[in-house]
Design a protein around this motif. Sequence first.
Motif, PDB file in Angstrom:
ATOM      1  N   PHE A  18      14.617  16.391  10.076  1.00 34.76           N
ATOM      2  CA  PHE A  18      13.597  17.358   9.664  1.00 34.76           C
ATOM      3  C   PHE A  18      12.773  16.816   8.490  1.00 34.76           C
ATOM      4  N   THR A  19      13.424  16.087   7.581  1.00 38.02           N
ATOM      5  CA  THR A  19      12.691  15.455   6.484  1.00 38.02           C
ATOM      6  C   THR A  19      11.690  14.444   7.022  1.00 38.02           C
ATOM      7  N   ALA A  20      12.104  13.655   8.015  1.00 34.72           N
ATOM      8  CA  ALA A  20      11.195  12.681   8.630  1.00 34.72           C
ATOM      9  C   ALA A  20       9.984  13.372   9.236  1.00 34.72           C
ATOM     10  N   ILE A  21      10.209  14.528   9.855  1.00 33.00           N
ATOM     11  CA  ILE A  21       9.085  15.280  10.418  1.00 33.00           C
ATOM     12  C   ILE A  21       8.135  15.730   9.309  1.00 33.00           C
ATOM     13  N   GLY A  22       8.712  16.182   8.189  1.00 33.54           N
ATOM     14  CA  GLY A  22       7.884  16.592   7.060  1.00 33.54           C
ATOM     15  C   GLY A  22       7.067  15.438   6.492  1.00 33.54           C
ATOM     16  N   ILE A  23       7.689  14.248   6.352  1.00 32.50           N
ATOM     17  CA  ILE A  23       6.964  13.079   5.847  1.00 32.50           C
ATOM     18  C   ILE A  23       5.875  12.670   6.828  1.00 32.50           C
ATOM     19  N   ALA A  24       6.181  12.733   8.122  1.00 31.95           N
ATOM     20  CA  ALA A  24       5.171  12.409   9.130  1.00 31.95           C
ATOM     21  C   ALA A  24       3.989  13.362   9.030  1.00 31.95           C
ATOM     22  N   PRO A  71       0.833  -1.204   0.000  1.00 31.03           N
ATOM     23  CA  PRO A  71       0.000   0.000   0.000  1.00 31.03           C
ATOM     24  C   PRO A  71       0.866   1.252   0.000  1.00 31.03           C
ATOM     25  N   PRO A  72       0.419   2.334  -0.615  1.00 39.09           N
ATOM     26  CA  PRO A  72       1.268   3.526  -0.761  1.00 39.09           C
ATOM     27  C   PRO A  72       1.722   4.130   0.556  1.00 39.09           C
ATOM     28  N   GLU A  73       0.890   4.025   1.608  1.00 39.90           N
ATOM     29  CA  GLU A  73       1.284   4.626   2.879  1.00 39.90           C
ATOM     30  C   GLU A  73       2.520   3.971   3.478  1.00 39.90           C
ATOM     31  N   VAL A  74       2.806   2.714   3.092  1.00 40.66           N
ATOM     32  CA  VAL A  74       3.977   2.017   3.623  1.00 40.66           C
ATOM     33  C   VAL A  74       5.257   2.729   3.184  1.00 40.66           C
ATOM     34  N   GLY A  75       5.222   3.319   1.979  1.00 41.45           N
ATOM     35  CA  GLY A  75       6.381   4.078   1.534  1.00 41.45           C
ATOM     36  C   GLY A  75       6.629   5.292   2.414  1.00 41.45           C
ATOM     37  N   LEU A  76       5.539   5.933   2.861  1.00 45.05           N
ATOM     38  CA  LEU A  76       5.700   7.062   3.774  1.00 45.05           C
ATOM     39  C   LEU A  76       6.260   6.603   5.113  1.00 45.05           C
ATOM     40  N   TYR A  77       5.744   5.478   5.622  1.00 41.14           N
ATOM     41  CA  TYR A  77       6.219   4.980   6.910  1.00 41.14           C
ATOM     42  C   TYR A  77       7.711   4.628   6.850  1.00 41.14           C
ATOM     43  N   ALA A  78       8.134   4.102   5.681  1.00 40.34           N
ATOM     44  CA  ALA A  78       9.539   3.721   5.523  1.00 40.34           C
ATOM     45  C   ALA A  78      10.457   4.925   5.376  1.00 40.34           C
ATOM     46  N   SER A  79       9.874   6.121   5.319  1.00 43.14           N
ATOM     47  CA  SER A  79      10.671   7.341   5.155  1.00 43.14           C
ATOM     48  C   SER A  79      10.674   8.204   6.412  1.00 43.14           C
ATOM     49  N   ILE A  80      10.247   7.642   7.531  1.00 40.74           N
ATOM     50  CA  ILE A  80      10.180   8.435   8.760  1.00 40.74           C
ATOM     51  C   ILE A  80      11.208   7.956   9.785  1.00 40.74           C
ATOM     52  N   LEU A  81      10.937   6.848  10.461  1.00 43.00           N
ATOM     53  CA  LEU A  81      11.852   6.369  11.504  1.00 43.00           C
ATOM     54  C   LEU A  81      13.240   6.012  10.972  1.00 43.00           C
ATOM     55  N   PRO A  82      13.372   5.426   9.780  1.00 41.91           N
ATOM     56  CA  PRO A  82      14.726   5.122   9.280  1.00 41.91           C
ATOM     57  C   PRO A  82      15.615   6.356   9.161  1.00 41.91           C
ATOM     58  N   LEU A  83      15.052   7.488   8.764  1.00 43.13           N
ATOM     59  CA  LEU A  83      15.848   8.711   8.664  1.00 43.13           C
ATOM     60  C   LEU A  83      16.365   9.149  10.029  1.00 43.13           C
ATOM     61  N   VAL A  84      15.521   9.005  11.038  1.00 41.79           N
ATOM     62  CA  VAL A  84      15.927   9.390  12.384  1.00 41.79           C
ATOM     63  C   VAL A  84      17.008   8.446  12.898  1.00 41.79           C
ATOM     64  N   ALA A  85      16.824   7.143  12.667  1.00 43.41           N
ATOM     65  CA  ALA A  85      17.799   6.159  13.139  1.00 43.41           C
ATOM     66  C   ALA A  85      19.148   6.355  12.461  1.00 43.41           C
ATOM     67  N   TYR A  86      19.140   6.596  11.150  1.00 41.21           N
ATOM     68  CA  TYR A  86      20.416   6.796  10.455  1.00 41.21           C
ATOM     69  C   TYR A  86      21.112   8.059  10.933  1.00 41.21           C
ATOM     70  N   ALA A  87      20.346   9.094  11.247  1.00 39.48           N
ATOM     71  CA  ALA A  87      20.960  10.335  11.720  1.00 39.48           C
ATOM     72  C   ALA A  87      21.761  10.107  12.990  1.00 39.48           C
ATOM     73  N   GLY A  88      21.345   9.139  13.809  1.00 40.75           N
ATOM     74  CA  GLY A  88      22.062   8.859  15.044  1.00 40.75           C
ATOM     75  C   GLY A  88      23.284   7.984  14.859  1.00 40.75           C
ATOM     76  N   PHE A  89      23.233   7.037  13.903  1.00 37.58           N
ATOM     77  CA  PHE A  89      24.292   6.029  13.801  1.00 37.58           C
ATOM     78  C   PHE A  89      25.106   6.105  12.513  1.00 37.58           C
ATOM     79  N   GLY A  90      24.650   6.819  11.484  1.00 34.92           N
ATOM     80  CA  GLY A  90      25.381   6.880  10.222  1.00 34.92           C
ATOM     81  C   GLY A  90      26.496   7.908  10.253  1.00 34.92           C
ATOM     82  N   THR A  91      27.445   7.756   9.347  1.00 34.81           N
ATOM     83  CA  THR A  91      28.600   8.656   9.323  1.00 34.81           C
ATOM     84  C   THR A  91      28.548   9.678   8.196  1.00 34.81           C
ATOM     85  N   SER A  92      27.676   9.488   7.198  1.00 30.76           N
ATOM     86  CA  SER A  92      27.579  10.467   6.117  1.00 30.76           C
ATOM     87  C   SER A  92      26.761  11.663   6.576  1.00 30.76           C
TER      88      SER A  92
END
Length: 573
Positions: free
Chosen positions: A342-348, A45-66
């Motif tokens: 901030f992008t995750a907040i916008g998608i939410a 369902p299309p909403e799953v794409g939105l859900y996949a663009s929220i928490l992952p962005l926040v998690a990567y911001a904490g642990f990613g190096t880029s």
Amino acid sequence: MRLPALDWARGYDGATLSSDLLAAAIVTIMLIPQSLAYAMLANLPPEVGLYASILPLVAYAGFGTSRVLAVGPVAVVSLMTASAIGPVVAQGLAGPLVAAAALALISGAMLLAAGLFRLGFLANFLSHPVISGFITASGILIAAGQVKHLLGIQAAGTTLVEILPALLAGAHQANGWTLAIGFGALAFLYAARRWGRPGLAALGLPARLADMLARSAPILAIAGAVLLVRAFDLGARGVALVGAIPQGLPTPALPALSLELLAALAPAAALISVVGFVESVSVGQTLAARRRQRIAPDQELIGLGAANLAAGLGGGYPVTGGFARSVVNDDAGARTPAAGIFTAIGIAGAALFLTPLLADLPQAVLAATIILAVLSLVDLRAIARTHAYSRRDFAAMAATILVTLLVGVEQGISAGVILSLVMQLYRSARPHMAVVGQVPGTEHFRNIDRHRVETCPGILSLRVDESLYFANSRFLEDRIAALVAGDPRIRHVVLMCPSVSDIDASALESLQEINRRLAEAGVKFHLSEVKGPVMDRLGRSDFLRHLSGRVFLSQHEATCALRGDCAQAQKLS
């Protein structure tokens, strides 16, 4: 495991905040239609794409190096997700939402474990030609699979041999309204991508504003299509619509898992993890080089693992760093991963307030968005370049492309990896060896077949351009035996080892056997230019004590020391 967020959070100021907010606004505009489209590509369902663009962005911001990598749904991983969950759903092991979330959790766990054990080097076994071929084939496959939405027909299939006949069989049933909307959206999006930014800049708009408006083209296409549907009641005229999208956000939860489900999804999750990691690291390293920054591959595994775990818990599906959105994030001036938050907040916010407006969105518009995005992944010139440079790499690339198109995505990437490894083993099992001679007037030694060099009739100087191990040690034995048998004047064999970084136990036994056979034939066996670590290992064996010849620091030293012995032997003969 460390928190890279602690590094960039220090000294976070107002200027950085404004840059990150602007980049987040641009990426959010781009990501909303992409997320909807890629979810459809994953058969979710299309909403799953939105859900996949929220928490992952926040998690990567904490642990990613880029600092600028933007994670979320991408076309290739979406296609692989559809391929992975399809059989699971057909077998009744789980519904599509549970299967997709489970796939993200398994992939996240694999990536996290690989990062903790510093296994990032394993991705090197996936060669660039294989990845390039797989992405090219996936782009073609994705575009072909979306044509049915542009035509407004039913056409099942996951490979070209299934998709193309189905499209041809149903083409006569194409819906005229759907065709007009789909190809109209495709033309508009292409024009906006090709001429939007320079055109708006020519009208006098500031460069940043022109870029932002050009990036907003998918949003404009969606809005225009929704207005057309409502104005002409196109849903009643056979135009397939997205339909009602749940308003709100899912409650993070662990999906219902079973051992049978985990076992069925594990192979696909491993492939998604590897492909996603390679693509993400490639993008991250490219963008980091622009800013004279660096990323840590092992920490990136942890960052992507955390992002996928978050996707699984948040009702999404596997994610990775996307090239297009990361480039946009970088160009828009993002300075830290806070832009992702901030992008995750916008998608939410879009999931909370905008989804009711999307019920009348034609699926053809999302298909046009996907097609335009994936066709940029198709790199036919890379195929020609690879063919001209390396037939071995071309064979791996071609096999990957053909198997992906004709059999399936998982089989395609597997075939490419297996063929690459087999051909690499074959090459290393038959290493390049060259009989060398001295370049006149120098202390350099080069291949006698490529250069004008001087040789001593009684000395065979053989250079091996590969480390010696169990797969190629017998080849070395056979090559030396053949060369010595072909020239009865040889009294000394000098094995040059400047490229030998390792000699394993099997190769050591071969060297001992070579030494024994040459001694029986009255020929002395010498080594030259042996690396220090290799010499240390040889010193721990009894090979050097039984060596019939000597170990020379350089080939020039060996030639000078042995030339007199050869000359004396020739006089006596």
